[in-house]
Design a protein around this motif. Structure first.
Motif, mmCIF file in Angstrom:
data_model
loop_
_atom_site.group_PDB
_atom_site.id
_atom_site.type_symbol
_atom_site.label_atom_id
_atom_site.label_comp_id
_atom_site.label_asym_id
_atom_site.label_seq_id
_atom_site.Cartn_x
_atom_site.Cartn_y
_atom_site.Cartn_z
ATOM 1 N N GLN A 1 1.899 0.769 8.577
ATOM 2 C CA GLN A 1 1.347 2.124 8.510
ATOM 3 C C GLN A 1 1.519 2.846 9.845
ATOM 4 O O GLN A 1 1.934 4.007 9.882
ATOM 5 C CB GLN A 1 -0.132 2.095 8.154
ATOM 6 C CG GLN A 1 -0.423 1.780 6.735
ATOM 7 C CD GLN A 1 -1.924 1.697 6.492
ATOM 8 O OE1 GLN A 1 -2.649 1.022 7.229
ATOM 9 N NE2 GLN A 1 -2.383 2.357 5.457
ATOM 10 N N ARG A 2 1.175 2.171 10.938
ATOM 11 C CA ARG A 2 1.313 2.784 12.270
ATOM 12 C C ARG A 2 2.761 3.177 12.534
ATOM 13 O O ARG A 2 3.040 4.275 13.015
ATOM 14 C CB ARG A 2 0.823 1.832 13.361
ATOM 15 C CG ARG A 2 -0.676 1.751 13.481
ATOM 16 C CD ARG A 2 -1.109 1.005 14.734
ATOM 17 N NE ARG A 2 -0.533 -0.331 14.840
ATOM 18 C CZ ARG A 2 -1.050 -1.433 14.302
ATOM 19 N NH1 ARG A 2 -2.165 -1.357 13.615
ATOM 20 N NH2 ARG A 2 -0.461 -2.600 14.470
ATOM 21 N N TRP A 3 3.699 2.270 12.223
ATOM 22 C CA TRP A 3 5.106 2.554 12.449
ATOM 23 C C TRP A 3 5.551 3.756 11.610
ATOM 24 O O TRP A 3 6.217 4.659 12.114
ATOM 25 C CB TRP A 3 5.969 1.334 12.091
ATOM 26 C CG TRP A 3 7.419 1.629 12.216
ATOM 27 C CD1 TRP A 3 8.178 1.505 13.339
ATOM 28 C CD2 TRP A 3 8.275 2.152 11.202
ATOM 29 N NE1 TRP A 3 9.461 1.917 13.082
ATOM 30 C CE2 TRP A 3 9.541 2.312 11.774
ATOM 31 C CE3 TRP A 3 8.096 2.497 9.867
ATOM 32 C CZ2 TRP A 3 10.629 2.814 11.050
ATOM 33 C CZ3 TRP A 3 9.159 2.995 9.152
ATOM 34 C CH2 TRP A 3 10.409 3.143 9.740
ATOM 35 N N ALA A 4 5.165 3.784 10.328
ATOM 36 C CA ALA A 4 5.586 4.851 9.431
ATOM 37 C C ALA A 4 5.025 6.204 9.863
ATOM 38 O O ALA A 4 5.741 7.205 9.870
ATOM 39 C CB ALA A 4 5.157 4.532 7.999
ATOM 40 N N ILE A 5 3.762 6.239 10.229
ATOM 41 C CA ILE A 5 3.151 7.496 10.674
ATOM 42 C C ILE A 5 3.833 7.996 11.939
ATOM 43 O O ILE A 5 4.132 9.184 12.068
ATOM 44 C CB ILE A 5 1.637 7.331 10.850
ATOM 45 C CG1 ILE A 5 0.977 7.197 9.464
ATOM 46 C CG2 ILE A 5 1.032 8.476 11.654
ATOM 47 C CD1 ILE A 5 -0.477 6.792 9.496
ATOM 48 N N GLN A 6 4.110 7.103 12.865
ATOM 49 C CA GLN A 6 4.804 7.511 14.088
ATOM 50 C C GLN A 6 6.196 8.046 13.765
ATOM 51 O O GLN A 6 6.606 9.075 14.290
ATOM 52 C CB GLN A 6 4.914 6.341 15.063
ATOM 53 C CG GLN A 6 5.613 6.720 16.355
ATOM 54 C CD GLN A 6 5.693 5.566 17.336
ATOM 55 O OE1 GLN A 6 5.088 4.524 17.154
ATOM 56 N NE2 GLN A 6 6.452 5.752 18.383
ATOM 57 N N TRP A 7 6.916 7.380 12.877
ATOM 58 C CA TRP A 7 8.252 7.832 12.493
ATOM 59 C C TRP A 7 8.174 9.219 11.850
ATOM 60 O O TRP A 7 8.961 10.109 12.182
ATOM 61 C CB TRP A 7 8.923 6.847 11.537
ATOM 62 C CG TRP A 7 10.353 7.206 11.271
ATOM 63 C CD1 TRP A 7 11.433 6.752 11.950
ATOM 64 C CD2 TRP A 7 10.834 8.115 10.286
ATOM 65 N NE1 TRP A 7 12.582 7.335 11.433
ATOM 66 C CE2 TRP A 7 12.229 8.172 10.415
ATOM 67 C CE3 TRP A 7 10.229 8.906 9.312
ATOM 68 C CZ2 TRP A 7 13.036 8.977 9.607
ATOM 69 C CZ3 TRP A 7 11.021 9.717 8.490
ATOM 70 C CH2 TRP A 7 12.401 9.738 8.647
ATOM 71 N N MET B 1 0.844 -1.176 0.000
ATOM 72 C CA MET B 1 0.000 0.000 0.000
ATOM 73 C C MET B 1 0.890 1.240 0.000
ATOM 74 O O MET B 1 1.805 1.354 0.799
ATOM 75 C CB MET B 1 -0.905 0.001 1.226
ATOM 76 C CG MET B 1 -1.567 1.331 1.423
ATOM 77 S SD MET B 1 -2.495 1.407 2.936
ATOM 78 C CE MET B 1 -3.950 2.164 2.308
ATOM 79 N N HIS B 2 0.594 2.138 -0.884
ATOM 80 C CA HIS B 2 1.321 3.398 -0.989
ATOM 81 C C HIS B 2 0.383 4.526 -0.567
ATOM 82 O O HIS B 2 -0.789 4.533 -0.944
ATOM 83 C CB HIS B 2 1.766 3.638 -2.429
ATOM 84 C CG HIS B 2 2.729 2.608 -2.918
ATOM 85 N ND1 HIS B 2 4.068 2.843 -3.000
ATOM 86 C CD2 HIS B 2 2.555 1.337 -3.341
ATOM 87 C CE1 HIS B 2 4.674 1.771 -3.460
ATOM 88 N NE2 HIS B 2 3.767 0.833 -3.672
ATOM 89 N N PHE B 3 0.916 5.477 0.201
ATOM 90 C CA PHE B 3 0.112 6.638 0.570
ATOM 91 C C PHE B 3 1.025 7.789 0.939
ATOM 92 O O PHE B 3 2.216 7.609 1.205
ATOM 93 C CB PHE B 3 -0.860 6.315 1.721
ATOM 94 C CG PHE B 3 -0.202 5.976 3.026
ATOM 95 C CD1 PHE B 3 -0.078 6.925 4.035
ATOM 96 C CD2 PHE B 3 0.289 4.695 3.273
ATOM 97 C CE1 PHE B 3 0.512 6.612 5.252
ATOM 98 C CE2 PHE B 3 0.878 4.370 4.473
ATOM 99 C CZ PHE B 3 0.991 5.335 5.468
ATOM 100 N N ASP B 4 0.475 8.987 0.935
ATOM 101 C CA ASP B 4 1.206 10.189 1.315
ATOM 102 C C ASP B 4 0.783 10.599 2.712
ATOM 103 O O ASP B 4 -0.391 10.491 3.083
ATOM 104 C CB ASP B 4 0.924 11.326 0.330
ATOM 105 C CG ASP B 4 1.488 11.022 -1.045
ATOM 106 O OD1 ASP B 4 2.601 10.477 -1.125
ATOM 107 O OD2 ASP B 4 0.809 11.334 -2.038
ATOM 108 N N TYR B 5 1.772 11.076 3.477
ATOM 109 C CA TYR B 5 1.515 11.567 4.831
ATOM 110 C C TYR B 5 2.485 12.709 5.082
ATOM 111 O O TYR B 5 3.699 12.529 4.938
ATOM 112 C CB TYR B 5 1.730 10.443 5.853
ATOM 113 C CG TYR B 5 1.431 10.862 7.273
ATOM 114 C CD1 TYR B 5 0.124 11.005 7.708
ATOM 115 C CD2 TYR B 5 2.453 11.125 8.158
ATOM 116 C CE1 TYR B 5 -0.160 11.392 9.003
ATOM 117 C CE2 TYR B 5 2.188 11.510 9.462
ATOM 118 C CZ TYR B 5 0.877 11.650 9.880
ATOM 119 O OH TYR B 5 0.603 12.046 11.171
ATOM 120 N N GLN B 6 1.955 13.859 5.451
ATOM 121 C CA GLN B 6 2.739 15.079 5.609
ATOM 122 C C GLN B 6 3.549 15.286 4.328
ATOM 123 O O GLN B 6 2.985 15.244 3.243
ATOM 124 C CB GLN B 6 3.609 15.009 6.860
ATOM 125 C CG GLN B 6 2.815 14.934 8.137
ATOM 126 C CD GLN B 6 3.681 14.852 9.374
ATOM 127 O OE1 GLN B 6 4.898 14.996 9.330
ATOM 128 N NE2 GLN B 6 3.050 14.602 10.500
#
Length: 72
Positions: free
Chosen positions: A60-66, A1-6
């Protein structure tokens, strides 16, 4: 899954290995001058899960937290 965050682009695609799914994520930042994505962080394996959905959610949780901890 690919997505953009910030200001990041995240690939949270799990690895399927013999019926177990390993959570992992790659985080990219777009270089402002060229627009090319530059990898800034690779999680390595974040654990194995019984389904690809569980592994993807963990990644996803790990990436968002990072991203939250390292955005500047």
């Amino acid at each position: 899954m690919h997505f953009d965050y910030q200001q990041f682009h995240i690939d949270a695609s799990p690895l399927d290995e013999g019926g177990r799914y390993y959570a992992r994520a790659k985080i990219y930042r777009r270089a402002s001058a060229s627009g090319d994505a530059v990898e800034v962080k690779y999680s390595g394996d974040l654990g194995d899960y019984p389904s690809d959905v569980d592994a993807m959610e963990a990644a996803q949780r790990w990436a968002i937290q990072w991203c939250d901890e390292n955005s500047a």
